[in-house]
Design a protein around this motif. Structure first.
Motif, PDB file in Angstrom:
ATOM      1  N   LEU A  50     -95.351  83.518 -41.567  1.00  0.00           N
ATOM      2  CA  LEU A  50     -95.969  82.199 -41.427  1.00  0.00           C
ATOM      3  C   LEU A  50     -97.494  82.310 -41.303  1.00  0.00           C
ATOM      4  CD1 LEU A  50     -93.478  80.355 -39.043  1.00  0.00           C
ATOM      5  CD2 LEU A  50     -93.734  80.090 -41.516  1.00  0.00           C
ATOM      6  N   ALA A  51     -97.965  83.355 -40.624  1.00  0.00           N
ATOM      7  CA  ALA A  51     -99.411  83.527 -40.500  1.00  0.00           C
ATOM      8  C   ALA A  51    -100.042  83.780 -41.871  1.00  0.00           C
ATOM      9  CB  ALA A  51     -99.723  84.683 -39.543  1.00  0.00           C
ATOM     10  N   VAL A 214     -99.749  68.169 -45.371  1.00  0.00           N
ATOM     11  CA  VAL A 214     -98.600  68.668 -46.135  1.00  0.00           C
ATOM     12  C   VAL A 214     -98.387  70.155 -45.861  1.00  0.00           C
ATOM     13  CG1 VAL A 214     -97.707  69.064 -48.461  1.00  0.00           C
ATOM     14  CG2 VAL A 214     -98.837  66.908 -47.918  1.00  0.00           C
ATOM     15  N   SER A 215     -99.487  70.906 -45.736  1.00  0.00           N
ATOM     16  CA  SER A 215     -99.365  72.342 -45.449  1.00  0.00           C
ATOM     17  C   SER A 215     -98.706  72.577 -44.102  1.00  0.00           C
ATOM     18  CB  SER A 215    -100.747  73.002 -45.489  1.00  0.00           C
ATOM     19  OG  SER A 215    -101.335  72.874 -46.777  1.00  0.00           O
ATOM     20  N   VAL A 216     -99.087  71.773 -43.108  1.00  0.00           N
ATOM     21  CA  VAL A 216     -98.449  71.897 -41.787  1.00  0.00           C
ATOM     22  C   VAL A 216     -96.965  71.594 -41.889  1.00  0.00           C
ATOM     23  CG1 VAL A 216     -98.376  70.938 -39.461  1.00  0.00           C
ATOM     24  CG2 VAL A 216    -100.582  71.419 -40.537  1.00  0.00           C
ATOM     25  N   ALA A 217     -96.631  70.541 -42.651  1.00  0.00           N
ATOM     26  CA  ALA A 217     -95.211  70.216 -42.832  1.00  0.00           C
ATOM     27  C   ALA A 217     -94.483  71.353 -43.535  1.00  0.00           C
ATOM     28  CB  ALA A 217     -95.078  68.910 -43.628  1.00  0.00           C
ATOM     29  N   ILE A 218     -95.139  71.953 -44.529  1.00  0.00           N
ATOM     30  CA  ILE A 218     -94.525  73.083 -45.239  1.00  0.00           C
ATOM     31  C   ILE A 218     -94.325  74.259 -44.293  1.00  0.00           C
ATOM     32  CG2 ILE A 218     -94.941  74.817 -47.025  1.00  0.00           C
ATOM     33  CD1 ILE A 218     -96.273  72.645 -48.680  1.00  0.00           C
ATOM     34  N   LEU A 219     -95.335  74.516 -43.442  1.00  0.00           N
ATOM     35  CA  LEU A 219     -95.201  75.615 -42.479  1.00  0.00           C
ATOM     36  C   LEU A 219     -94.054  75.363 -41.512  1.00  0.00           C
ATOM     37  CD1 LEU A 219     -98.950  76.388 -41.657  1.00  0.00           C
ATOM     38  CD2 LEU A 219     -97.347  77.829 -42.922  1.00  0.00           C
ATOM     39  N   LEU A 220     -93.941  74.131 -41.030  1.00  0.00           N
ATOM     40  CA  LEU A 220     -92.846  73.807 -40.115  1.00  0.00           C
ATOM     41  C   LEU A 220     -91.493  73.962 -40.815  1.00  0.00           C
ATOM     42  CD1 LEU A 220     -94.323  70.691 -38.279  1.00  0.00           C
ATOM     43  CD2 LEU A 220     -94.147  73.036 -37.426  1.00  0.00           C
ATOM     44  N   LEU A 221     -91.418  73.452 -42.055  1.00  0.00           N
ATOM     45  CA  LEU A 221     -90.172  73.586 -42.799  1.00  0.00           C
ATOM     46  C   LEU A 221     -89.863  75.050 -43.098  1.00  0.00           C
ATOM     47  CD1 LEU A 221     -87.824  72.256 -44.309  1.00  0.00           C
ATOM     48  CD2 LEU A 221     -89.311  72.086 -46.318  1.00  0.00           C
ATOM     49  N   ALA A 222     -90.899  75.792 -43.513  1.00  0.00           N
ATOM     50  CA  ALA A 222     -90.697  77.218 -43.783  1.00  0.00           C
ATOM     51  C   ALA A 222     -90.294  77.965 -42.520  1.00  0.00           C
ATOM     52  CB  ALA A 222     -91.965  77.822 -44.377  1.00  0.00           C
ATOM     53  N   GLY A 224     -88.640  76.672 -39.934  1.00  0.00           N
ATOM     54  CA  GLY A 224     -87.242  76.355 -39.623  1.00  0.00           C
ATOM     55  C   GLY A 224     -86.276  77.066 -40.544  1.00  0.00           C
ATOM     56  N   VAL A 225     -86.566  77.001 -41.854  1.00  0.00           N
ATOM     57  CA  VAL A 225     -85.683  77.681 -42.815  1.00  0.00           C
ATOM     58  C   VAL A 225     -85.712  79.196 -42.596  1.00  0.00           C
ATOM     59  CG1 VAL A 225     -85.284  78.136 -45.258  1.00  0.00           C
ATOM     60  CG2 VAL A 225     -85.906  75.840 -44.507  1.00  0.00           C
ATOM     61  N   GLY A 226     -86.935  79.730 -42.373  1.00  0.00           N
ATOM     62  CA  GLY A 226     -87.050  81.172 -42.130  1.00  0.00           C
ATOM     63  C   GLY A 226     -86.328  81.595 -40.867  1.00  0.00           C
ATOM     64  N   TYR A 227     -86.401  80.776 -39.833  1.00  0.00           N
ATOM     65  CA  TYR A 227     -85.704  81.116 -38.587  1.00  0.00           C
ATOM     66  C   TYR A 227     -84.196  81.159 -38.802  1.00  0.00           C
ATOM     67  CZ  TYR A 227     -84.612  81.113 -33.594  1.00  0.00           C
ATOM     68  OH  TYR A 227     -84.143  81.455 -32.360  1.00  0.00           O
ATOM     69  N   VAL A 229     -82.646  81.611 -41.776  1.00  0.00           N
ATOM     70  CA  VAL A 229     -82.299  82.697 -42.704  1.00  0.00           C
ATOM     71  C   VAL A 229     -82.400  84.054 -42.020  1.00  0.00           C
ATOM     72  CG1 VAL A 229     -82.989  83.860 -44.827  1.00  0.00           C
ATOM     73  CG2 VAL A 229     -82.929  81.369 -44.743  1.00  0.00           C
ATOM     74  N   THR A 230     -83.509  84.272 -41.290  1.00  0.00           N
ATOM     75  CA  THR A 230     -83.636  85.557 -40.595  1.00  0.00           C
ATOM     76  C   THR A 230     -82.575  85.707 -39.516  1.00  0.00           C
ATOM     77  OG1 THR A 230     -85.287  84.534 -39.130  1.00  0.00           O
ATOM     78  CG2 THR A 230     -86.094  85.768 -41.033  1.00  0.00           C
ATOM     79  N   GLY A 231     -82.165  84.579 -38.939  1.00  0.00           N
ATOM     80  CA  GLY A 231     -81.080  84.670 -37.959  1.00  0.00           C
ATOM     81  C   GLY A 231     -79.809  85.216 -38.579  1.00  0.00           C
ATOM     82  N   ARG A 232     -79.494  84.739 -39.784  1.00  0.00           N
ATOM     83  CA  ARG A 232     -78.305  85.241 -40.471  1.00  0.00           C
ATOM     84  C   ARG A 232     -78.495  86.688 -40.905  1.00  0.00           C
ATOM     85  NH1 ARG A 232     -76.151  81.258 -44.976  1.00  0.00           N
ATOM     86  NH2 ARG A 232     -74.551  82.895 -44.923  1.00  0.00           N
ATOM     87  N   LEU A 233     -79.725  87.018 -41.348  1.00  0.00           N
ATOM     88  CA  LEU A 233     -79.968  88.388 -41.792  1.00  0.00           C
ATOM     89  C   LEU A 233     -79.929  89.379 -40.638  1.00  0.00           C
ATOM     90  CD1 LEU A 233     -82.851  87.899 -44.399  1.00  0.00           C
ATOM     91  CD2 LEU A 233     -80.452  88.415 -44.855  1.00  0.00           C
ATOM     92  N   TYR A 234     -80.368  88.930 -39.446  1.00  0.00           N
ATOM     93  CA  TYR A 234     -80.460  89.857 -38.323  1.00  0.00           C
ATOM     94  C   TYR A 234     -79.232  89.812 -37.414  1.00  0.00           C
ATOM     95  CZ  TYR A 234     -85.235  91.198 -39.336  1.00  0.00           C
ATOM     96  OH  TYR A 234     -86.344  91.718 -39.920  1.00  0.00           O
TER      97      TYR A 234
END
Length: 517
Positions: A50-51, A214-222, A224-227, A229-234
Motif C-alpha cells: 500500500l505504501a 479517488v486514490s484514497v478510495a482505491i487505497l482503502l479498497l486495495a 481491504g481486498v489485499g487484507y 487475499v493475504t489472509g487466505r494466502l497466509y
C-alpha cells in the motif's frame, strides 16, 4: 458503639481491590497485542504494498498536474499571441479594395467582426485618447475594467506583444497587449487579449483533488481486498506456526492442511508435512530400536545374570563352562545389536552407496562367499550379463542372509541356487511401476519351504517361520534383506511351498542399466 464505615482504599500497586489486574497492566497487554498484530508478516507485506501504491499514485498525480499546468501556460500564451498574428494578417491584406487601412477605427472594426472568443477568452481594442472596441458576442470577462485599463496603459511597450498576469476581481487573467500603428507612425492604439488562466488552473487543481480522493478510495479498497487475499494466502503459514507450537518429541502427528494450487505457500505447507513425516518415521524407528533392543536383550542378560549368581568360584570346571556360555551369550548380544543398528540406519540417505556392478562377476563372487555356509549342492542357475547400479556391500549382505536362511531350511544334499535375470517392467512395493530394465536376483532352495500363513509375516521383525530344520536366528535377517532392497528403490518377494522349497527374489530398478550385447 460507634458506627462502622466502609472505606475503599486504593492499593499502592495501582490495582483495584477484588480485581487481579490493574488498568495500566490491561492497557499494556492490549498495546502489546496490537503491536504484535501490526508486526505480522501479513500486515507488513500489505503495508509495504500500500505504501508503494500510495507513493506511485502521488507521483503520478503530481506529475500529471505539473505537466498539465505547463501545457496550460504554453497553450494560453499561444492562443493570446494568435490574436496579434491575426491582426497583422488583416493589416497586410488591406481593405476589400486592396488599399491600406486609413484609420485604426476601421482596422479594429474589421478585426473584431471576425473574433469569436472562446470560453475563457476576451478581446478589446483601444485608441489612445479615443474609443474602446469590444466584440459583439459574450466574453469571459469585460476587459474595459478600470484596473485592466490602468495595467495596460502602465505596461512598457517596445513594439512587440507583452504578456502579463493580472489579478482582476480575485481571479488571475493573462493579458497579451500589442501596440498598433498605421503608416509607420508611433503606436496610436492597443490590442488587448485576455484569458482566464487562473480559473483553468483552479479546475486542474480541483481535478487533482478529485484524483486524490479517488486514490484514497482505491487505497482503502486495495487494502481491504489485499487484507482478505493475504489472509487466505497466509492461512497455511498461520497453521504452520500453530503446528510448530504443538509439535513435540512425543507428538509429531500435527499436519498442515495444504490449500489447492501450486504456489509457494502451498509448496511450503507440503514440504513441512513431508518434513514431519520424515521426523515421525525417524522417531518411530528410534522407538522401535529401543523396544526391540530392550525386548531381545532381556533374555540374554537374564541368562548371564542367572549364571553369574549361581556360579561357584571354587569350582574350576563350572567356571570354565560358565565362561564359555557367557561368551556365547555376549556374542549373540553383539550380533543382535549390530542387526538392530543396521535396521535403524536403513532409512538414512547414506545407507547405500551405489556404484556400477558387473552382474556376472557379482554372482560368482557371492557364490564363493556363501558356499562355505553348509554342505549343500550350490549352483549358479543363470548369469544375466550387463551392469547395474547398486551398493555391492549391502547387496552381498542381503544375498548372504538369504543363503544362510536357505541353509537352515535344507539338509545336506539339497540344492541352493542363486541367479539373476533382466526384467523390462516391474511393480514396486507402493504400486508404482519401474519403467526401464530392472534386475531380479534370487536365492532358491529345495528345502522344507514356508507355510502360507508364515509367508505373510516372514519379513516382520523377530518373526520366525514355523517350519525350519536349523537353529532359530534372531528373526531380523529377512527384515534386513527387505530394508536393503527398499533402500535401493526395489522390493523383495517370496514364493514357497512346504516340503518343496522357497525362492526369494530381490527386484532392483537399475535406472540407467547397461545390458550386455
Amino acid at each position: 458503639m460507634e458506627p462502622r464505615t466502609n472505606t475503599a482504599v486504593a492499593p499502592a500497586d495501582g490495582t483495584l481491590s477484588g480485581f487481579g489486574t490493574s488498568f495500566p497492566e490491561t492497557a499494556k497487554a492490549r498495546l502489546h497485542a496490537l503491536r504484535a498484530a501490526l508486526q505480522t508478516v501479513r500486515i507488513r507485506v500489505l503495508a509495504t504494498v500500500l505504501a508503494f501504491l500510495a507513493v506511485g499514485l502521488f507521483v503520478a498525480g503530481t506529475t500529471t498536474l505539473a505537466l498539465g499546468l505547463r501545457e496550460l501556460n504554453s497553450r494560453v500564451s499561444e492562443d493570446l499571441l494568435h490574436q496579434s498574428s491575426r491582426l497583422q494578417e488583416i493589416v497586410d491584406q488591406g481593405t476589400s479594395d486592396g488599399r491600406p487601412y486609413a484609420s485604426l477605427d476601421d482596422l479594429f472594426t474589421v478585426f473584431l467582426r471576425g473574433v469569436t472568443p472562446g470560453r475563457y477568452e476576451s478581446v478589446m481594442a483601444t485608441i489612445a485618447g479615443g474609443n474602446t472596441f469590444l466584440p459583439a458576442g459574450a466574453q469571459a470577462r469585460t476587459l474595459g475594467h478600470p484596473q485592466v485599463l490602468e495595467t495596460v496603459l502602465a505596461m512598457p511597450m517596445n513594439g512587440s506583444t507583452a504578456l502579463r498576469d493580472v489579478n482582476v476581481d480575485g481571479r488571475t487573467v493573462r493579458l497579451a497587449v500589442t501596440p498598433v500603428s498605421l503608416d509607420g507612425n508611433p503606436p496610436q492604439g492597443l490590442l488587448v487579449a485576455g484569458n482566464e488562466i487562473g480559473q483553468q488552473r483552479e479546475q486542474m487543481v480541483a481535478s487533482f483533488g478529485t484524483f486524490a480522493a479517488v486514490s484514497v478510495a482505491i487505497l482503502l479498497l486495495a487494502g481491504g481486498v489485499g487484507y482478505a487475499v493475504t489472509g487466505r494466502l497466509y492461512v497455511p503459514i498461520r497453521r504452520l506456526r500453530q503446528a510448530t507450537e504443538t509439535t513435540t518429541f512425543e507428538d509429531v502427528s500435527s499436519r498442515v492442511s495444504v490449500p489447492p494450487g501450486d504456489d509457494d505457500v502451498s509448496q511450503l505447507a507440503t514440504d513441512f508435512n513431508r518434513m514431519l513425516d520424515r521426523l515421525e518415521a525417524g522417531i518411530e524407528d528410534q522407538r522401535q530400536f529401543v523396544d526391540d533392543a530392550s525386548h531381545e536383550l532381556r533374555t540374554p542378560l537374564t541368562i548371564i545374570g542367572g549364571h553369574l549368581q549361581l556360579l561357584q568360584p571354587s569350582d574350576a570346571l563350572e567356571v570354565a563352562e560358565t565362561r564359555v556360555l557367557l561368551l556365547e551369550e555376549v556374542d549373540r548380544m553383539q550380533s543382535l545389536v549390530n542387526e538392530l543398528l543396521l535396521l535403524a540406519r536403513s532409512g538414512r540417505p547414506d545407507f547405500i552407496r551405489p556404484d556400477w556392478v558387473d552382474a556376472d562377476s557379482f554372482l560368482e563372487a557371492a557364490m564363493e562367499r556363501v558356499r562355505v555356509l553348509g554342505e549343500r549342492h550350490w549352483q549358479i542357475e543363470q548369469l544375466p550379463g550387463g551392469w547395474f547400479q547398486a551398493d555391492r556391500g549391502r547387496l552381498t549382505q542381503a544375498i548372504e542372509q538369504l543363503a544362510a536362511n536357505a541353509v537352515q531350511s535344507t539338509e545336506p544334499g539339497d540344492i541352493i541356487s542363486i541367479g539373476a535375470a533382466w526384467s523390462a517392467v516391474e511393480t514396486g512395493p507402493s504400486g508404482d511401476r519401474h519403467h526401464g530394465p530392472t534386475i531380479e536376483i534370487w536365492v532358491a532352495d529345495t528345502g522344507c519351504g514356508i507355510s502360507a500363513a508364515d509367508q505373510e509375516r516372514i519379513f516382520d521383525r523377530f518373526a520366525r517361520a514355523g517350519v525350519s530344520r536349523g537353529s532359530e536366528g534372531s528373526g531380523l535377517g529377512l527384515p534386513i534383506v527387505k530394508a536393503i532392497a527398499e533402500a535401493h528403490g526395489g522390493s523383495v518377494r517370496l514364493s514357497s511351498r512346504v516340503n518343496v522349497g522357497s525362492r526369494f527374489v530381490l527386484v532392483l530398478p537399475s535406472g540407467t542399466s547397461w545390458l550386455a550385447s
